[in-house]
Design an enzyme around this catalytic site. Structure first.
Site, PDB file in Angstrom:
ATOM      1  N   TYR A 130     -10.389   0.745  11.049  1.00  0.00           N
ATOM      2  CA  TYR A 130     -11.644   1.122  10.365  1.00  0.00           C
ATOM      3  C   TYR A 130     -12.017   0.153   9.251  1.00  0.00           C
ATOM      4  CZ  TYR A 130      -8.084   3.495   7.515  1.00  0.00           C
ATOM      5  OH  TYR A 130      -6.968   3.782   6.782  1.00  0.00           O
ATOM      6  N   LYS A 131     -11.189  -0.876   9.010  1.00  0.00           N
ATOM      7  CA  LYS A 131     -11.522  -1.872   7.984  1.00  0.00           C
ATOM      8  C   LYS A 131     -12.273  -3.019   8.677  1.00  0.00           C
ATOM      9  CE  LYS A 131      -7.857  -0.155   5.052  1.00  0.00           C
ATOM     10  NZ  LYS A 131      -6.429  -0.180   4.721  1.00  0.00           N
TER      11      LYS A 131
ATOM     12  N   ARG B  31     -12.715  -4.732  -6.657  1.00  0.00           N
ATOM     13  CA  ARG B  31     -12.353  -5.327  -5.367  1.00  0.00           C
ATOM     14  C   ARG B  31     -13.612  -5.578  -4.545  1.00  0.00           C
ATOM     15  NH1 ARG B  31      -8.378  -2.672  -1.033  1.00  0.00           N
ATOM     16  NH2 ARG B  31     -10.221  -1.403  -0.809  1.00  0.00           N
TER      17      ARG B  31
ATOM     18  N   PHE C 160       0.883  -1.174   0.000  1.00  0.00           N
ATOM     19  CA  PHE C 160       0.000   0.000   0.000  1.00  0.00           C
ATOM     20  C   PHE C 160       0.920   1.223   0.000  1.00  0.00           C
ATOM     21  CE2 PHE C 160      -2.647   3.188   2.066  1.00  0.00           C
ATOM     22  CZ  PHE C 160      -3.894   2.968   1.496  1.00  0.00           C
TER      23      PHE C 160
ATOM     24  N   ASP D 181       2.421  -4.965   8.533  1.00  0.00           N
ATOM     25  CA  ASP D 181       1.230  -4.128   8.430  1.00  0.00           C
ATOM     26  C   ASP D 181       0.022  -5.067   8.296  1.00  0.00           C
ATOM     27  OD1 ASP D 181      -0.935  -2.640   7.455  1.00  0.00           O
ATOM     28  OD2 ASP D 181       0.390  -1.139   6.570  1.00  0.00           O
TER      29      ASP D 181
HETATM   30  C1  LIG Z   1      -5.648   1.016   4.658  1.00  0.00           C
HETATM   31  C2  LIG Z   1      -4.170   0.869   4.742  1.00  0.00           C
HETATM   32  C3  LIG Z   1      -3.373   1.883   5.293  1.00  0.00           C
HETATM   33  C4  LIG Z   1      -4.021   3.164   5.718  1.00  0.00           C
HETATM   34  O1  LIG Z   1      -3.184   4.027   6.369  1.00  0.00           O
HETATM   35  P1  LIG Z   1      -3.824   5.328   7.045  1.00  0.00           P
HETATM   36  O2  LIG Z   1      -2.694   5.974   7.711  1.00  0.00           O
HETATM   37  O3  LIG Z   1      -4.925   4.863   7.945  1.00  0.00           O
HETATM   38  O4  LIG Z   1      -4.418   6.157   5.963  1.00  0.00           O
HETATM   39  C5  LIG Z   1      -2.019   1.647   5.439  1.00  0.00           C
HETATM   40  N1  LIG Z   1      -1.465   0.483   5.031  1.00  0.00           N
HETATM   41  C6  LIG Z   1      -2.204  -0.499   4.465  1.00  0.00           C
HETATM   42  C7  LIG Z   1      -1.569  -1.781   4.053  1.00  0.00           C
HETATM   43  C8  LIG Z   1      -3.570  -0.333   4.291  1.00  0.00           C
HETATM   44  O5  LIG Z   1      -4.301  -1.276   3.734  1.00  0.00           O
END
Ligand SMILES: *Cc1c(COP(=O)(O)O)cnc(C)c1O
Length: 394
Positions: free
Chosen positions: A220-221, A369, A126, A195
């Site tokens: 939040y996921k 997705r 990401f 992560d």
């Molecule tokens: C959703 C996600 C993020 C989000 O990071 P934020 O700081 O909350 O915006 C980071 N890393 C991964 C792998 C994600 O899927």
């Protein structure tokens, strides 16, 4: 009724997690975007109203003590801990995932020592993790190299300080082998930073069992904490005394109200704190975690795999050959809790699906997705989503 629709009815009837759906605010929409923003747990609105009206409105400053605001980051960390296979006292909640990636990676490099000059980062990560890794490398004077997770074992060496990996690939839904990658990283004398954004709340992680050093994830996921709810940071117990945060704030001071000009870190997980926590989001998250009471992550994982298997079968049955291609691995050991389909006109197709009440998302340039949240997604709606997708692709 089609055979698949009948099968979906039977699967829903036999689904022991089906009653959990009532713990959420839902409607007729087939919501397959819980891997981006989880649905609203039904008990959250009243809790937030109470926090605002009574705790803030009436108790005001007293709430830092009397309403447990000050200790919320560690308390809620301990609620998340069992969901990711961690004993208590190792997780603190606060800040965003991006910020926690920074803390974790810089701290890992500092612990690895001066002779360790290289950081490896997941080349398929990401984006935010990649940007932060680049900055962390520049700040710590290390070089950064992007490699795919499968290349990691061959790229490790005596120079490797730390490796930052995603547990589940946010685009393809590929689940990486956390136990074996972590042990390969340790065999090279480096630290593993994971992560967990797309795995926590969807499958077993086993942080303690597999000896993960540091981990971060968002809430939040699959944890349904609400838009922008605070992330979490895991620091393995044995490493905590050496955890040297690049963001040492007064909240992680051993005596925060001593107001000392010099920093002395608190012991334990709260060393990962920085400044004043975002209490409204944090307490919404705390209440959102109630939906996990008496739910086992292994049951969630079993249903997740059943849902994604069933969705893939329905897509094959309802969609002409070659119209979409699944980029999500077939093998359960390699699959997270989403299905990603490659399709040339994915952006347009997703708009039409949303208009018809099937909400997934589009990831640039050609990915449809669909995230499956076993706590509230059923088999009947999975079949319906695939059927409508088939119609839109016809
Ligand atoms: C959703 C996600 C993020 C989000 O990071 P934020 O700081 O909350 O915006 C980071 N890393 C991964 C792998 C994600 O899927």
């Amino acid at each position: 009724m089609s055979e698949l629709a009948l099968e979906a009815e039977k699967l829903d009837a036999a689904d022991e997690l089906a009653p959990l759906r009532s713990r959420f605010v839902l409607d007729d929409v087939v919501y397959l975007d819980g891997n981006s923003l989880g649905a609203l747990p039904a008990n959250v609105p009243d809790r937030v109203a109470d926090v605002v009206r009574r705790q803030w409105g009436e108790l005001r400053i007293r709430s830092w003590e009397e309403s447990g605001w000050w200790t919320a980051p560690e308390r809620i960390g301990d609620r998340i801990a069992p969901l990711v296979g961690a004993a208590a006292g190792q997780i603190v909640v606060g800040d965003s995932t991006s910020v926690n990636v920074f803390k974790a990676l810089v701290a890992a490099v500092r612990m690895a020592g001066e002779d360790r000059t290289e950081i490896l980062v997941d080349a398929t990560t990401f984006p935010t993790d990649g940007y932060i890794a680049e900055s962390a490398a520049r700040l710590t004077g290390r070089t950064l190299r992007a490699v795919t997770p499968s290349e990691v074992p061959g790229e490790l060496g005596g120079r490797t300080a730390a490796v930052l990996l995603n547990h589940v690939d946010y685009r393809t839904g590929r689940l990486h082998d956390l136990p074996s990658l972590t042990s390969a990283i340790h065999a090279a004398g480096a630290l593993a930073v994971w992560d967990l954004c797309h795995s926590a709340g969807a499958l077993e992680v086993g942080l303690d069992q597999h000896g993960v050093d540091l981990a971060v994830g968002c809430t939040y996921k699959y944890l349904n904490g609400g838009p922008g709810s605070p992330a979490y940071l895991y620091v393995r117990k044995e490493l905590q005394p050496r955890f040297d945060s690049p963001l040492p704030g007064w909240n992680s001071h051993t005596d925060p109200f001593g107001m000392s000009p010099s920093y002395a870190p608190a012991p334990g997980a709260l060393r990962g704190r920085v400044g004043t926590p975002d209490i409204l989001s944090m307490l919404a998250l705390e209440t959102a975690l109630d939906v996990w009471d008496d739910v086992s992550v292994s049951a969630v994982r079993a249903k997740s795999l059943a849902l994604t298997d069933f969705f893939l079968r329905c897509v094959r049955a309802y969609t002409g050959p070659g119209r979409v291609e699944s980029v999500t691995p077939e093998r359960h050991e390699e699959r997270g809790s989403q299905v990603a389909l490659r399709c040339d006109d994915a952006g347009e197709v997703m708009k039409r699906l949303i208009a018809r009440g099937v909400v997934g998302d589009f990831r640039h340039p050609d990915i449809l997705r669909f995230g499956f949240t076993p706590l509230y997604v059923g088999f009947g709606e999975t079949e319906r989503a695939a059927r409508i997708l088939g119609e839109e692709l016809a």
